[in-house]
Design a protein around this motif. Structure first.
Motif, PDB file in Angstrom:
ATOM      1  N   ARG A  61       0.762  -1.176   0.061  1.00  0.00           N
ATOM      2  CA  ARG A  61       0.071   0.184   0.041  1.00  0.00           C
ATOM      3  C   ARG A  61       1.061   0.976   0.057  1.00  0.00           C
ATOM      4  O   ARG A  61       2.092   1.096   0.136  1.00  0.00           O
ATOM      5  N   LYS A  62       0.208   2.352  -0.110  1.00  0.00           N
ATOM      6  CA  LYS A  62       1.052   3.571  -0.350  1.00  0.00           C
ATOM      7  C   LYS A  62       0.994   4.117   1.203  1.00  0.00           C
ATOM      8  O   LYS A  62      -0.175   4.215   1.883  1.00  0.00           O
ATOM      9  N   SER A  63       2.219   4.662   1.684  1.00  0.00           N
ATOM     10  CA  SER A  63       2.010   5.237   3.082  1.00  0.00           C
ATOM     11  C   SER A  63       1.364   6.777   2.970  1.00  0.00           C
ATOM     12  O   SER A  63       0.968   7.285   2.136  1.00  0.00           O
ATOM     13  N   PRO A  71       8.171   9.414   3.022  1.00  0.00           N
ATOM     14  CA  PRO A  71       7.351  10.438   2.293  1.00  0.00           C
ATOM     15  C   PRO A  71       6.248   9.826   1.953  1.00  0.00           C
ATOM     16  O   PRO A  71       5.798   8.902   1.606  1.00  0.00           O
ATOM     17  N   ARG A  72       4.944  10.671   2.078  1.00  0.00           N
ATOM     18  CA  ARG A  72       3.702  10.117   1.790  1.00  0.00           C
ATOM     19  C   ARG A  72       3.785   9.521   0.269  1.00  0.00           C
ATOM     20  O   ARG A  72       4.245  10.012  -0.628  1.00  0.00           O
TER      21      ARG A  72
END
Length: 206
Positions: A61-63, A71-72
């Motif tokens: 998944r993406k942070s 970093p987002r």
């Protein structure tokens, strides 16, 4: 270095592993991949990626805001495939918010359980073993956010400030997130056993 490895506090308290029994009260699927809220269904089929077609499915998944150390948008392991809630804790949150009801689907729940005391506080590494063979490994508690609070507020348009109130009143009660350790099907009404691991409070070596 060896001294640090073998030195243990004299007052180290260890809780032995044990089991707790509960029951599945509800299962919920996502009607669309971009929809936050879920809908009640009779059963869910879960794979190693989670719920097929769900917005939280996937091996990675993406942070986001919960992971400020990245970093987002950084790709990372997906330990948040499933949201597990407690009927008893939802009742406490509703009482604290002074609303008649708080439904699992409003805040994106996938599985609602009953009978497991303080569900949101069970430790990471707990294994939720379902009667049909499905096993979910708990990553940890799910911190309440304003996004979920806004979903609740839509159901009570005559009340102001519920989006912020949820984040205040639901802390340590918002349930768990976890990932699929062993795929399988989960049905409403089936039994579940929480296998609580041995645990202790970590303290730095002085």
């Amino acid at each position: 270095m060896a001294d640090h490895l073998v030195s243990l506090p004299d007052d180290l308290q260890v809780t032995r592993k044990f089991k707790l029994s509960g029951q599945v009260e509800g299962v919920f699927g996502t009607p669309a991949i971009d929809d936050f809220q879920t809908l009640p269904v009779d059963r869910l089929e879960l794979t190693f990626e989670g719920i097929p077609g769900d917005r939280h499915a996937g091996f990675t998944r993406k942070s986001g805001g919960r992971e400020p150390w990245y970093p987002r948008g950084t790709e990372m392991c997906n330990e948040r495939q499933i949201s597990i809630l407690s009927v008893e804790e939802l009742g406490i949150i509703a009482e604290r918010m002074e609303i008649p009801d708080l439904k699992s689907e409003w805040i994106g729940g996938n599985i609602t359980l009953s009978g497991v005391p303080n569900l949101s506080l069970v430790p990471p590494r707990t294994r939720l073993v379902f009667e049909g063979g499905l096993v979910i490994r708990v990553d940890g508690d799910n911190a309440p956010c304003r996004f979920a609070g806004a979903a609740i507020a839509k159901n009570y348009p005559d009340r102001d400030g519920l989006d912020l109130l949820f984040a205040q009143k639901a802390r340590r009660l918002r349930g768990l997130v976890g990932f699929i350790e062993k795929p399988g099907e989960v049905l409403v009404g089936e039994a579940v056993t929480a296998h609580i691991p041995e645990q202790w409070i970590y303290q730095p070596v002085s």
